[in-house]
Design an enzyme around this catalytic site. Structure first.
Site, PDB file in Angstrom:
ATOM      1  N   TYR A  33       0.859  -1.177   0.000  1.00  0.00           N
ATOM      2  CA  TYR A  33       0.000   0.000   0.000  1.00  0.00           C
ATOM      3  C   TYR A  33       0.899   1.232   0.000  1.00  0.00           C
ATOM      4  O   TYR A  33       1.730   1.371   0.906  1.00  0.00           O
ATOM      5  CB  TYR A  33      -0.918   0.020   1.225  1.00  0.00           C
ATOM      6  CG  TYR A  33      -1.984   1.086   1.090  1.00  0.00           C
ATOM      7  CD1 TYR A  33      -3.128   0.840   0.324  1.00  0.00           C
ATOM      8  CD2 TYR A  33      -1.836   2.328   1.690  1.00  0.00           C
ATOM      9  CE1 TYR A  33      -4.095   1.818   0.181  1.00  0.00           C
ATOM     10  CE2 TYR A  33      -2.804   3.306   1.535  1.00  0.00           C
ATOM     11  CZ  TYR A  33      -3.932   3.043   0.783  1.00  0.00           C
ATOM     12  OH  TYR A  33      -4.883   4.013   0.626  1.00  0.00           O
ATOM     13  N   HIS A  72      -3.808  -8.188  -4.271  1.00  0.00           N
ATOM     14  CA  HIS A  72      -2.913  -9.310  -4.514  1.00  0.00           C
ATOM     15  C   HIS A  72      -1.894  -9.418  -3.374  1.00  0.00           C
ATOM     16  O   HIS A  72      -1.740  -8.494  -2.571  1.00  0.00           O
ATOM     17  CB  HIS A  72      -2.186  -9.156  -5.853  1.00  0.00           C
ATOM     18  CG  HIS A  72      -1.412  -7.884  -5.969  1.00  0.00           C
ATOM     19  ND1 HIS A  72      -1.993  -6.659  -6.221  1.00  0.00           N
ATOM     20  CD2 HIS A  72      -0.081  -7.610  -5.875  1.00  0.00           C
ATOM     21  CE1 HIS A  72      -1.080  -5.712  -6.272  1.00  0.00           C
ATOM     22  NE2 HIS A  72       0.098  -6.262  -6.059  1.00  0.00           N
TER      23      HIS A  72
END
Length: 356
Positions: free
Chosen positions: A263, A271
């Site tokens: 992130y 994924h």
């Protein structure tokens, strides 16, 4: 147009590559990224020197008939970093220390020199991703996510933007690269595909780097995880750590795998990254704050409220060439620094303050 014309090979494309400039060069990681063009369309070539081969593992059962243990024998081969030396030149020596240069025997299958990745046609998003850039630490609050990040995520997670992912999942694209596929319509939520990441040369297990793509498509980023997803993550963690070692004849063990979520991710289809702990990924995409271990996500969801990750602030590094930086994160960093009481950097020129 015949099939060969529709799907040119990397050999054909690289021969037509015209160099423009160096995007990035990392001497420690032995990676260089080049921007150029192929048939007047932007192209990016990344060249990474492959890791050294030390030996090959030969597995033999124990001589003890009552033992189930398998013994690993290390055997030098003709391509190893010692056995494969073809030329060796000493540079200098000092006491017990010696320095030299060597040429090691290469083979396209057993010991390739470099791994080459090509993106063509490349768009502005690809170019920004590979271009050398300054990094900044952003503390993304729930408000910042809703105002700045969420619209971008929605824009980048359309079926058109993620066609290559859906081709892998449903159209049997890259079938030869898939190492494991677990899919049934009646349990789509728990199904997934595992395949090598382009950062792995597919040869040296020390550099093992895999990606797992779930068939579940109602989650785009870690922001969408809720406490109800905790059991799903636990199940996937168990499966990944059972399946991957078995796929490689247990040459890598379950506790030697690092499984994490990025992130911000490089693409907005949820994924997982599955990486050998020996892989030096902490130098780029796994910067502190960007890589969230699956175990940490499982633990966080125990204590987060019903909104899960949507309710907490997330700190991570982001580059100046990222679209989110331009869309509002740059201004948000400035506001956060001011709220935290951190003074602005003085404007300087050649080491002296500029005239006001």
């Amino acid at each position: 147009m015949n099939e060969e014309q529709q799907h040119p090979t990397i050999n054909d494309l690289i021969k037509r590559f015209k160099f423009t400039r160096i995007l990035d060069s990392n001497p420690r990681m032995k990676i260089i990224s080049l921007l150029g063009s192929i048939d007047n369309e932007d192209a990016i070539i990344t060249v990474e020197k492959t890791h050294f081969i030390f030996d090959e593992n030969v597995r033999r059962p124990s001589q003890d008939k009552n033992s189930q243990e398998t013994i690993i024998y290390h055997v030098e081969n003709e391509y190893s970093c010692i056995g494969g030396i073809e030329e060796l030149k000493q540079l200098t020596s000092n006491d017990i220390y010696y320095w030299g240069l060597s040429i090691i025997k290469q083979d396209i299958v057993q010991n390739p020199t470099a791994k080459i990745n090509l993106i063509w046609p490349a768009n502005y998003v690809h170019i920004r991703r590979y271009d050398q850039q300054h990094l900044h630490l952003i503390r993304e609050t729930p408000e910042t996510y809703k105002e700045v990040v969420k619209p971008y995520v929605e824009e980048m997670s359309t079926p058109e933007k993620l066609k290559w992912v859906y081709d892998i999942l449903y159209e049997n694209s890259e079938t030869s690269r898939v190492i494991y596929k677990d899919y049934e319509d009646d349990r789509k939520k728990s199904s997934f595909v595992i395949l090598p990441d382009t950062r792995w040369d597919g040869v040296n297990l020390d550099g093992l780097y895999l990606v797992a793509l779930p068939y579940r498509d109602d989650i785009r980023t870690v922001r969408d995880l809720r406490p109800s997803d905790r059991d799903w993550l636990i199940e996937l963690n168990r499966k990944f750590r059972s399946i991957v070692p078995a796929c490689y004849n247990f040459s890598v063990h379950a506790d030697e795998l690092k499984i994490f979520i990025h992130y911000q991710p490089s693409y907005y289809y949820f994924h997982f990254h599955i990486v050998n702990l020996k892989h030096p990924v902490l130098t780029d995409g796994s910067l502190v704050g960007k890589a969230i271990l699956i175990e940490d996500a499982i633990d966080h969801l125990k204590t987060l409220g019903p909104e899960g990750y949507m309710a907490r602030s997330l700190a991570y590094a982001i580059g100046e060439s990222h679209e989110l930086w331009r869309r509002g994160l740059k201004d948000e960093v400035g506001k956060q620094m001011k709220r935290d009481g951190i003074p602005e950097i003085p404007k300087v020129l050649n080491g002296f303050e500029k005239d006001s």
